[in-house]
Design an enzyme around this catalytic site. Structure first.
Site, PDB file in Angstrom:
ATOM      1  N   TRP A  60     -11.868  23.417   7.748  1.00  0.00           N
ATOM      2  CA  TRP A  60     -10.736  23.058   8.109  1.00  0.00           C
ATOM      3  C   TRP A  60     -10.678  24.336   9.201  1.00  0.00           C
ATOM      4  CZ3 TRP A  60      -8.023  19.450   6.375  1.00  0.00           C
ATOM      5  CH2 TRP A  60      -7.996  18.857   5.280  1.00  0.00           C
ATOM      6  N   GLU A 116      20.303  -5.230   3.958  1.00  0.00           N
ATOM      7  CA  GLU A 116      20.811  -4.082   3.136  1.00  0.00           C
ATOM      8  C   GLU A 116      22.014  -3.447   4.329  1.00  0.00           C
ATOM      9  OE1 GLU A 116      20.844  -0.867  -0.065  1.00  0.00           O
ATOM     10  OE2 GLU A 116      20.025  -0.405   2.305  1.00  0.00           O
ATOM     11  N   ASP A 163      16.042  -1.174   4.062  1.00  0.00           N
ATOM     12  CA  ASP A 163      16.669  -0.662   3.623  1.00  0.00           C
ATOM     13  C   ASP A 163      17.666  -0.126   4.997  1.00  0.00           C
ATOM     14  OD1 ASP A 163      17.577   1.445   1.651  1.00  0.00           O
ATOM     15  OD2 ASP A 163      16.706   2.771   3.133  1.00  0.00           O
TER      16      ASP A 163
END
Length: 664
Positions: free
Chosen positions: A83, A382, A328
């Protein structure tokens, strides 16, 4: 290039003043289409950002690419680098703001975690790659990381599904809350425990919510961070494929609730300020902020953003074999003010300059591409505003959706149930509201969806029965409040589906009157899963009344499919507001509804096509928890009366409906 074939505006004289704007929108779509394809290719062949960006394994190396034009340095960090930023994992800049890194095959392996470290002038930070296909959350830190997803075996599909649902009967679902357990349910649990229920009821389409990865579980999946990643809460990519494959084997289409209307604000997990700039994927300034949703708004005018979103459509169709999408939040996309606080009472509000023309072009491009990738795919919009042409064909200057949601229908039912006495229900207005739609567009009707089940709202059954659901749902007692709720629950659903234009939708569990609300775990409820699940045992308990509603839903769907009612228009026969009787026909069916709460009519007469009629369905039947007031053995014959014509007389019990079929 799409060949033009007239205009949907030809069918509506009220659109005459706006023909120029409608034509201009179509022309702008064509210009963008030609610009991308050069008039020689299909859109579906052009957009493949998912094949270029992100992490890919080749025969010789791992290749990782990212678009970050304003970054000064990019590194891969992860398990393989402890990391830490390391020079060997530093990307090098190539053309057009792109970055690339090649790694030997032995550097990465399946299951390793990684992120991007991005540096820019004046700052730096961790990011998840824009095209990450797998993101997982650490149980302790709650932080998301990308995960190398390269299993030893690729999923082998078992079922081909080439069917197109002309009349979708949609079961709207959320995987995480689909089972009884107090936790997040999985794809596999859904496949084993819920999918058989859906198939048994007779729904032919499943709509999956919350599939794209989202940091906050309580957002219902509508605050997306990683657009190409399957939400790891529910399982692996292969688990989702197995679920879709199983559904296809049962003859059920699977569509995805696709969120392209906005994106989560999160910077580490999402796309916001990806390379240090606020307007890489999103509009700059206030246009890039959705203040009500606390999210970011895509810049649909930028080619790179169109590449990202259109490739995303293609990816879900090809990689997971979804059979289409329910888009959506279309209203939020269409208007700069997101349609908030507006009543679209006149056509001028669709053409007054408040429209995001870039978004309209994007939606048209998306519909074109989706149907090129899979000609059998369906797209559903929608939209609360009712914009004309949204579900009109592209070659008729429309935006190209196959269906639009009839969002006024559930709103009307809520108004009736909540604000008006049963005695005041006006059946003429009721029939108008159920059938009010544009003739040139296909629609999906529904009595209620997940929206009405969320905490802060109430389902129809809970509005009608309320606290009595906790004490009086036993089959061993009679309760007038429960009797009313159950009777109207059946009538509302039957009227909604039998007046629907082209399809029907139901949210998971609402078919049998699931009690209470949906409340995802949050600080305000002590992170409880109590209301983020479905209590199927209530419906399965023979001592409770819920199972009668489930039985009715199954019988209703069987009738609708067997009689193919969507082939025929809804033709009014009786709109008796005084007695609250509504009768209409579809093909050779007669549907009679008596909404009167107290009065039954023993010999209700009306003009009907001549012949013998046989009853097919009765909401008052005892097997559906009714009072059994109609004799099912009786056939009904018309009688010719001089000066009136052929008259059919029926017994219509109060708060009951029946379906009759003409038998020659």
């Amino acid at each position: 290039m799409m060949k033009k074939n007239g205009s949907f505006a030809d069918k509506d004289l009220l659109l005459e003043p706006f023909r120029y704007t409608i034509r201009k929108r179509y022309e702008n779509f064509v210009l963008r289409e030609v610009g991308f394809t050069e008039g020689k290719k299909r859109l579906a062949d052009v957009f493949n950002s998912h094949l270029y960006y992100g992490l890919h394994k080749t025969d010789k190396a791992w290749v990782f690419r990212e678009w970050a034009p304003f970054a000064t340095a990019l590194y891969l960090i992860g398990d393989f680098s402890d990391w830490q930023k390391k020079e060997e994992y530093r990307l090098h800049k190539i053309e057009n703001g792109n970055w690339e890194l090649d790694l030997p095959l032995d550097r990465l392996r399946h299951g390793m975690k990684y992120r991007l470290w991005v540096e820019w002038k004046g700052g730096e930070g961790e990011r998840l790659p824009s095209h990450v296909r797998r993101a997982v959350q650490d149980e302790d830190t709650k932080q998301f990381s990308a995960e190398v997803w390269e299993p030893a075996k690729t999923y082998l599909w078992e079922h081909e599904f080439r069917h197109r649902e002309k009349n979708p009967l949609i079961y709207e679902t959320h995987i995480g809350m689909s089972t009884e357990k107090l936790g997040v349910s999985t794809f596999e649990e859904f496949r084993q425990q819920v999918l058989p229920r859906i198939a048994d009821l007779g729904y032919n389409t499943i709509q999956l919510m919350g599939i794209q990865e989202h940091p906050y579980y309580g957002s219902f999946g509508y605050q997306v961070s990683n657009f190409f990643a399957v939400s790891s809460r529910f399982g692996t990519p292969d688990d989702l494929k197995r679920l879709i494959d199983d559904a296809h084997g049962r003859g059920i289409a699977v569509i995805m609730d696709l969120v392209h209307s906005h994106a989560v604000k999160n910077e580490i997990e999402g796309l916001s300020r990806f390379d240090g700039t606020y307007d890489l994927y999103f509009y700059g300034g206030e246009k890039g902020e959705h203040k009500l949703w606390n999210s970011r708004c895509f810049d649909y005018g930028k080619n790179e953003v169109l590449n990202f979103l259109l490739s995303n459509c293609k990816y879900w169709l090809e990689e997971y074999r979804f059979d289409g999408f329910r888009f959506d939040g279309i209203t939020s996309m269409l208007y700069w003010d997101h349609g908030l606080g507006r009543d679209f009472t006149e056509y001028k509000f669709y053409y007054d300059g408040n429209q995001d023309e870039n978004a309209i072009i994007y939606l048209t491009l998306a519909n074109c591409l989706i149907h090129q990738v899979n000609k059998n795919a369906i797209t559903i919009a929608e939209d609360m505003s009712g914009m004309p042409g949204l579900a009109a064909p592209i070659d008729e200057e429309g935006i190209g959706f196959d269906f639009r949601m009839s969002m006024g229908v559930p709103d009307y039912w809520i108004k009736l149930v909540s604000d008006q006495r049963d005695e005041d229900w006006h059946v003429g207005d009721l029939f108008y509201q159920m059938t009010n739609k544009r003739d040139d567009e296909h629609t999906i009707s529904y009595a209620e969806s997940h929206d009405q089940a969320l905490v802060g709202d109430k389902t129809l059954i809970f509005r009608m029965v309320d606290k009595e659901m906790y004490t009086s749902m036993s089959v061993f007692e009679q309760n007038m409040v429960v009797d009313r709720g159950i009777a109207l629950h059946k009538m509302i659903r039957l009227l909604t589906i039998t007046t629907a234009g082209d399809g029907y939708l139901n949210f998971m569990g609402n078919e049998w009157g699931h009690p209470e609300w949906i409340d995802f775990p949050r600080e305000g409820n002590s992170w409880s899963y109590e209301h983020a699940r479905r209590q199927w045992h209530l419906m399965e308990d023979p001592t409770l009344r819920y199972h009668f509603l489930n039985d009715f839903d199954k019988a209703m769907l069987k009738l609708v499919k067997r009689e193919k009612i969507f082939r025929y228009p809804s033709i009014p026969m009786v709109r008796d507001n005084e007695r609250q009787v509504l009768i209409f026909s579809r093909g050779d069916l007669i549907l009679a509804f008596n909404f009167n709460p107290v009065s039954s009519f023993s010999d209700y007469s009306f003009i009907a096509p001549p012949g013998k009629y046989k009853e097919l369905l009765d909401t008052d039947g005892r097997k559906f928890d009714g009072f059994g007031r109609i004799d099912k053995r009786v056939d009904h014959f018309t009688e010719y009366k001089e000066g009136e014509g052929n008259i059919l007389s029926l017994y219509l019990p109060s708060r009951a409906a029946l379906v009759l079929k003409l038998n020659d």
